[in-house]
Scaffold this motif. Structure first.
Motif, PDB file in Angstrom:
ATOM      1  N   SER A   1      68.714  84.550 -20.778  1.00 32.09           N
ATOM      2  CA  SER A   1      69.967  85.094 -21.300  1.00 32.09           C
ATOM      3  C   SER A   1      70.924  83.940 -21.568  1.00 32.09           C
ATOM      4  N   VAL A   2      71.547  83.979 -22.730  1.00 31.28           N
ATOM      5  CA  VAL A   2      72.523  82.946 -23.089  1.00 31.28           C
ATOM      6  C   VAL A   2      73.761  83.650 -23.620  1.00 31.28           C
ATOM      7  N   ASN A   3      74.840  82.905 -23.700  1.00 33.06           N
ATOM      8  CA  ASN A   3      76.064  83.435 -24.272  1.00 33.06           C
ATOM      9  C   ASN A   3      75.870  83.565 -25.783  1.00 33.06           C
ATOM     10  N   GLU A   4      75.823  84.791 -26.240  1.00 29.02           N
ATOM     11  CA  GLU A   4      75.466  85.020 -27.646  1.00 29.02           C
ATOM     12  C   GLU A   4      76.492  84.450 -28.619  1.00 29.02           C
ATOM     13  N   SER A   5      77.690  84.213 -28.117  1.00 28.16           N
ATOM     14  CA  SER A   5      78.693  83.650 -29.027  1.00 28.16           C
ATOM     15  C   SER A   5      78.668  82.123 -29.015  1.00 28.16           C
ATOM     16  N   SER A   6      77.725  81.561 -28.281  1.00 28.15           N
ATOM     17  CA  SER A   6      77.701  80.099 -28.169  1.00 28.15           C
ATOM     18  C   SER A   6      77.219  79.462 -29.467  1.00 28.15           C
TER      19      SER A   6
ATOM     20  N   SER B   1      68.225  88.612 -28.760  1.00 32.63           N
ATOM     21  CA  SER B   1      67.823  89.165 -30.053  1.00 32.63           C
ATOM     22  C   SER B   1      68.564  88.560 -31.243  1.00 32.63           C
ATOM     23  N   THR B   2      69.074  87.359 -31.103  1.00 31.50           N
ATOM     24  CA  THR B   2      69.761  86.723 -32.229  1.00 31.50           C
ATOM     25  C   THR B   2      68.733  86.242 -33.244  1.00 31.50           C
ATOM     26  N   ARG B   3      68.517  87.008 -34.270  1.00 35.99           N
ATOM     27  CA  ARG B   3      67.459  86.761 -35.239  1.00 35.99           C
ATOM     28  C   ARG B   3      67.547  85.387 -35.905  1.00 35.99           C
ATOM     29  N   SER B   4      68.790  84.934 -36.142  1.00 30.71           N
ATOM     30  CA  SER B   4      68.960  83.723 -36.929  1.00 30.71           C
ATOM     31  C   SER B   4      68.364  82.502 -36.239  1.00 30.71           C
ATOM     32  N   VAL B   5      68.167  82.570 -34.939  1.00 31.17           N
ATOM     33  CA  VAL B   5      67.606  81.410 -34.234  1.00 31.17           C
ATOM     34  C   VAL B   5      66.228  81.720 -33.644  1.00 31.17           C
ATOM     35  N   ASP B   6      65.588  82.733 -34.175  1.00 32.03           N
ATOM     36  CA  ASP B   6      64.257  83.083 -33.677  1.00 32.03           C
ATOM     37  C   ASP B   6      63.279  81.917 -33.754  1.00 32.03           C
TER      38      ASP B   6
ATOM     39  N   LEU C   1      63.895  78.781 -33.565  1.00 34.52           N
ATOM     40  CA  LEU C   1      64.225  77.805 -32.526  1.00 34.52           C
ATOM     41  C   LEU C   1      63.689  78.268 -31.167  1.00 34.52           C
ATOM     42  N   TRP C   2      63.927  79.540 -30.852  1.00 33.13           N
ATOM     43  CA  TRP C   2      63.368  80.082 -29.605  1.00 33.13           C
ATOM     44  C   TRP C   2      61.840  79.951 -29.590  1.00 33.13           C
ATOM     45  N   SER C   3      61.218  80.289 -30.700  1.00 37.49           N
ATOM     46  CA  SER C   3      59.750  80.224 -30.749  1.00 37.49           C
ATOM     47  C   SER C   3      59.250  78.826 -30.465  1.00 37.49           C
ATOM     48  N   ALA C   4      59.903  77.864 -31.066  1.00 38.93           N
ATOM     49  CA  ALA C   4      59.460  76.479 -30.889  1.00 38.93           C
ATOM     50  C   ALA C   4      59.624  76.046 -29.432  1.00 38.93           C
ATOM     51  N   ILE C   5      60.714  76.468 -28.829  1.00 33.66           N
ATOM     52  CA  ILE C   5      60.955  76.127 -27.414  1.00 33.66           C
ATOM     53  C   ILE C   5      59.899  76.793 -26.519  1.00 33.66           C
ATOM     54  N   GLU C   6      59.607  78.051 -26.813  1.00 35.42           N
ATOM     55  CA  GLU C   6      58.596  78.764 -26.019  1.00 35.42           C
ATOM     56  C   GLU C   6      57.208  78.150 -26.207  1.00 35.42           C
ATOM     57  N   ASN C   7      56.899  77.778 -27.444  1.00 39.11           N
ATOM     58  CA  ASN C   7      55.582  77.172 -27.693  1.00 39.11           C
ATOM     59  C   ASN C   7      55.411  75.868 -26.926  1.00 39.11           C
ATOM     60  N   ARG C   8      56.488  75.113 -26.897  1.00 39.41           N
ATOM     61  CA  ARG C   8      56.412  73.867 -26.130  1.00 39.41           C
ATOM     62  C   ARG C   8      56.072  74.157 -24.661  1.00 39.41           C
ATOM     63  N   PHE C   9      56.715  75.163 -24.106  1.00 35.52           N
ATOM     64  CA  PHE C   9      56.446  75.526 -22.705  1.00 35.52           C
ATOM     65  C   PHE C   9      54.976  75.921 -22.525  1.00 35.52           C
ATOM     66  N   THR C  10      54.503  76.759 -23.404  1.00 33.47           N
ATOM     67  CA  THR C  10      53.106  77.213 -23.311  1.00 33.47           C
ATOM     68  C   THR C  10      52.161  76.011 -23.383  1.00 33.47           C
ATOM     69  N   ASN C  11      52.456  75.077 -24.261  1.00 31.30           N
ATOM     70  CA  ASN C  11      51.616  73.870 -24.361  1.00 31.30           C
ATOM     71  C   ASN C  11      51.658  73.042 -23.080  1.00 31.30           C
ATOM     72  N   GLN C  12      52.821  72.990 -22.462  1.00 29.99           N
ATOM     73  CA  GLN C  12      52.912  72.235 -21.208  1.00 29.99           C
ATOM     74  C   GLN C  12      52.061  72.875 -20.120  1.00 29.99           C
ATOM     75  N   ILE C  13      52.052  74.194 -20.097  1.00 28.43           N
ATOM     76  CA  ILE C  13      51.227  74.883 -19.093  1.00 28.43           C
ATOM     77  C   ILE C  13      49.745  74.646 -19.399  1.00 28.43           C
ATOM     78  N   GLU C  14      49.389  74.719 -20.674  1.00 29.39           N
ATOM     79  CA  GLU C  14      48.007  74.409 -21.080  1.00 29.39           C
ATOM     80  C   GLU C  14      47.606  73.014 -20.616  1.00 29.39           C
ATOM     81  N   ALA C  15      48.534  72.075 -20.738  1.00 36.20           N
ATOM     82  CA  ALA C  15      48.227  70.687 -20.389  1.00 36.20           C
ATOM     83  C   ALA C  15      47.888  70.521 -18.909  1.00 36.20           C
ATOM     84  N   LYS C  16      48.418  71.424 -18.088  1.00 32.47           N
ATOM     85  CA  LYS C  16      48.150  71.325 -16.648  1.00 32.47           C
ATOM     86  C   LYS C  16      46.688  71.580 -16.314  1.00 32.47           C
ATOM     87  N   VAL C  17      46.015  72.304 -17.186  1.00 29.70           N
ATOM     88  CA  VAL C  17      44.627  72.678 -16.887  1.00 29.70           C
ATOM     89  C   VAL C  17      43.654  72.170 -17.961  1.00 29.70           C
ATOM     90  N   ALA C  18      44.154  71.338 -18.869  1.00 26.82           N
ATOM     91  CA  ALA C  18      43.330  70.915 -20.012  1.00 26.82           C
ATOM     92  C   ALA C  18      42.066  70.177 -19.581  1.00 26.82           C
TER      93      ALA C  18
END
Lengths: 588, 588
Positions: free
Chosen positions: B124-129, B83-88, B90-107
């Motif tokens: 889960s990551v070390n929140e202080s990282s 829930s670290t808002r400041s990097v939301d 970044l997380w979104s972009a990483i997740e979108n990339r994954f979703t696109n990769q899965i889409e590519a498997k069946v495109a």
């Protein structure tokens, strides 16, 4: 040369550089307010500076281009075509291609000033000429450029529509985008008469080792059209896969295609043949037999040694496989295959029967074949297997002739069968054309010429474009390494290979065997190297690649402009700084 | 192994083949009505058959995958992120990339049955990282797969978001499309713990000899992310062109870019750096000096020997050009360049100052330089020019340090300056990392290691991916021919090159010098060969390319699936018939 630009003032924010023709080369100079009105852009400079027009392949007869250009508007391109209604759609397709090529010249520019004269293109062809594209189609054309007060006029005269098409291709190379004035310009006055030295100018692609989408094959044919190559030799099947869809034998594709989608349907083949025709390219089908057969035939019990291991004992690369000539039903299947191919490929006037790399070891590993041969009173020696091969070839040819209803020329690869003393026993020189893939210096080539065979030259040491990459059935690099640069392709002269028999050379083909290529590297393997072949065959210049280099760099950009992912040969700097990248001559 | 497919009945019209795991390889078998319910598709078979999971690069610690899959629906992928808002974003972009990769498997599939369990991905990551991506970012991750009655669950634990990103990349390789059932499947139960052997895993691209669009660079970074390479070393300028747009010195780009459009603006660089960060890739900028400088500097009077001919006397390829270290104003310009680069490249924690191939002949051809040296009481001998070079490097470093406000590690290429006895006089081993491009066996490498320098290994005999094509400044093939196959890249071991000093090796980079490459061959020159480097650096297996070959063929298809135009290595037949294309071992 003084180059005259018949145009208006350039727009603001021009590029940093202009060019001046000095001592036959275009020299990069600073562009500024004091020189911008008369400044010349690189593509305009290259039209006239030096001895060579940038047309690729180089025209062979008259070339006269007066050093002036006139700006034209792309929305003002008009065609005046002959009134033969039956071929209207062919003319339309040819004209559309031209319009698209002109569009491509400005597709990535901003601020195009689409102003200037209309471009009127007048075609005349011999109305009684054959509108089919055949081995002996007349390809000559004459292009004349002139202008009136509001029109630029290009007249293209030819015997056939295919000659006219070539003329249009040349015209498109005399139209350039001037990045200083942001407009299209065409050579204002001039004349080119042109015809090819060789009739057979081809590229071979193997679509069995890896599959190529029809879309990628169309891109190949687009590029061939740019350089006036006229034969797409389609090695469509092999032991690795059978992508050809046949109604008579669906099992061949079901078990033979890599996936249900990696196939060539009758519709897609017909479509491709027509696409090629519009571009002056004949599609030459090859059905390779009796070797190079395997996948797809699993249900037929008509093959020997399929995927037998160790593969080294039975073929040149895995998977092994050869047709079994002793199975009577085989020839009915071949007839079915030939019939469908002959149909889908639009009744070609020449056919390729393959015939390379037959392995005695493969046939000799089959008990059925051994029994059949012994029953005939043959032995199991080399010459007996050659006899078996001859038997296969006679039967296969008979079925092909039945399908075609006429005795067409048949091409076959050099092989053990095309060597002395077998060749003239088994292969009638009035029927068979031999495609050589051995080295250019191999004495077997002279043997065939002496015996009177007509040849197509594909010597692997200069024309196998798949050479030079990593090994896949051996350590290190692949068998025909190293990589063959465009220079070697350019300097490979069929007339020199022919020695005293140059008239027996029909032409030449560069080959791309597809073990390590698929559609993702198709463009860069062929281009721009296949362009070097194209100029060798169309123009057969007495000069070498050194004289062609500067034009080749321009030409490579043209391929890219037309959507072809051609390989870069040099830093773009060498294109922009003509002759400033001089070559260190080795051994000189 | 018995593989269990937890799924429904396959749809009609399946493909012709299924696979069985026999003796650690997937064997092609006929698919028919009697076996279709339990039939296994190739990608599912390869997940479990044999010792190696198809994940590329191979994980280094725990690998336990139970041989069963569960079908998932791509519309049911859910992420549970910290829930670290400041990097939301970044997380979104990483997740979108994954979703696109899965889409590519069946495109390119038809009739996908998008049914099955939801896939829940819990991070889960070390929140202080540290959320910056830096040279010492922790890249470890642990991926656990399990399921409930209606969910497939993937838990990814890591110290940093970048480790978590790697875990997601691994997960995407454990999800396959089953062409028999037309559905997506994921490994049902298992665990992978993973971390890289080397910290510095890079690719170098030269964007000066030829230009590459930002779009094509993004494609490069996409592919790097797939194989967990983490450094994009950007050799952005050279003597051929200066595509870098600088506000402080617009003349460098105006005169130095090939065209006004072939440039990298501050915005496009920032965008690319962010794009790379999302993919776990740091962008390492290089400003190569004092050699490899030329175009762009025309108005500054700060260079020597620019485009001087014959080029062989002044540099290794045209156009020649070096900065003139004696011009006082030069260091102000360098400071401006460093300042803007440091800004646009987002304050990198490491910088590359180039420093290769300085030519004494070039500097010695300048009267101004000669006068300056003589006035200092120096001679004009080799050691004096080394002194001049040292003078340049000290001044340049001082300006860089001023810009960075801290003393960052600086990388430099091996050169005359990095040889004994000069290297430790001029280059402080606590500041400088040496990137070797000499052969792996060159004794100079051992010299540097003995002196205590840290190294990045780019030995040209295994890692220069531009080798093997046609010559452009010489006859025949290019200087570092032949072509380097992926096998050689794979077997190039930095730890072996390091001998007794393995801890001084930070990692390695493969390089693509762009004299003969531009964006049209970018993909095929790097891929899949750069993947071989990626596995060598991430996993450093004790095995050779022979053990990796079968996985490599699968992996190449993965690159293509993700839009990378990777080269084909073998006929598709060898992919579909595992181990049936055995290699002839040479010299064995």
């Amino acid at each position: 040369a003084v180059i005259i630009i018949l145009n208006a003032t350039p727009p603001p924010d021009p590029p940093a550089w202009r060019y001046e023709c000095q001592q036959n080369r275009c020299v990069k100079m600073e562009l500024n307010q004091s020189n911008i009105d008369t400044a010349i852009s690189l593509p305009v400079c290259r039209l006239f500076c030096g001895e060579n027009v940038p047309v690729w392949p180089k025209p062979t007869e008259t070339i006269r281009l007066d050093p002036s250009t006139v700006r034209i508007k792309k929305s003002g391109i008009n065609f005046r075509r002959p009134s033969t209604r039956s071929v209207d759609s062919l003319w339309s397709a040819i004209e559309n291609r031209f319009t698209n090529q002109i569009e491509a010249k400005v597709a990535h520019t901003t601020g195009l000033k689409d102003e200037g004269k209309n471009l009127i293109i007048k075609f005349s062809v011999n109305e009684s000429s054959n509108y089919n594209l055949e081995s002996y189609t007349d390809e000559r054309y004459k292009l004349s450029l002139s202008q009136t007060s509001n029109e630029a006029i290009a007249e293209i005269k030819a015997e056939t529509i295919y000659g006219a098409r070539h003329g249009l291709e040349t015209l498109s190379q005399l139209i350039v985008y001037d990045d200083i004035r942001r407009e299209l310009q065409v050579v204002a006055e001039g004349e080119i008469s042109d015809s090819p030295v060789y009739k057979h100018r081809g590229l071979l692609l193997d679509t069995s080792r890896n599959y190529f989408s029809v879309e990628s094959l169309k891109r190949l044919i687009d590029a061939m059209a740019i350089v006036k190559l006229n034969v797409f030799h389609w090695h469509i099947t092999d032991s690795h896969s059978f992508p050809l869809v046949l109604k008579s034998h669906p099992d061949l594709t079901k078990y033979g295609a890599y996936t249900p989608k990696k196939v060539y349907t009758p519709e897609s083949i017909r479509d491709l043949v027509q696409y090629a025709r519009v571009r002056g390219v004949r599609v030459l089908p090859e059905f390779d037999a009796p070797a190079h057969v395997g996948e797809g035939w699993q249900k037929k019990d008509m093959t020997a040694c399929f995927n037998k291991q160790p593969w080294q004992d039975y073929c040149v690369e895995p998977p092994c496989g050869q047709l079994d000539p002793t199975v009577d039903g085989l020839y009915d299947v071949l007839e079915d295959i030939y019939r469908e191919m002959y149909d889908y490929f639009d009744s070609p006037d020449i056919f390729h029967m393959g015939g390379d790399e037959v392995s005695t070891g493969c046939w000799n590993s089959s008990e059925r074949i051994q029994k059949w041969m012994l029953a005939k009173g043959w032995k199991l020696e080399e010459k007996d297997f050659i006899e078996l091969w001859g038997y296969f070839q006679d039967n296969a040819l008979e079925r092909f002739d039945k399908v075609a209803g006429r005795k067409l020329p048949i091409i076959m690869w050099t092989s053990h069968l095309t060597e002395k003393p077998f060749v003239d026993k088994y292969l009638d020189k009035s029927r068979y054309i031999i495609q050589i893939w051995t080295t250019g210096a191999d004495p077997k080539v002279q043997d065939l010429l002496e015996l009177g065979y007509k040849l197509i030259v594909s010597n692997y040491d200069a024309l196998y474009l798949d050479c030079g990459f990593g090994g896949w059935v051996n350590d290190g690099n692949n068998w025909c390494s190293p990589f063959i640069g465009w220079q070697k392709v350019y300097d490979n002269r069929p007339d020199k290979i022919a020695g005293q028999y140059p008239s027996q050379i029909l032409g030449s083909e560069a080959a791309l065997w597809a073990e390590q290529v698929d559609e993702y590297t198709l463009d860069s393997r062929f281009w721009p190297r296949a362009s070097a072949l194209a100029e060798r065959l169309w123009s057969n210049p007495d000069t070498t690649w050194r004289e062609a280099e500067s034009r080749m760099l321009m030409h490579r950009e043209r391929l890219v402009e037309n959507g072809i992912g051609a390989e870069a040969l040099q830093p773009e700097w060498c294109l922009q700084n003509e002759n400033d990248c001089p070559i260190i001559k080795s051994g000189a």
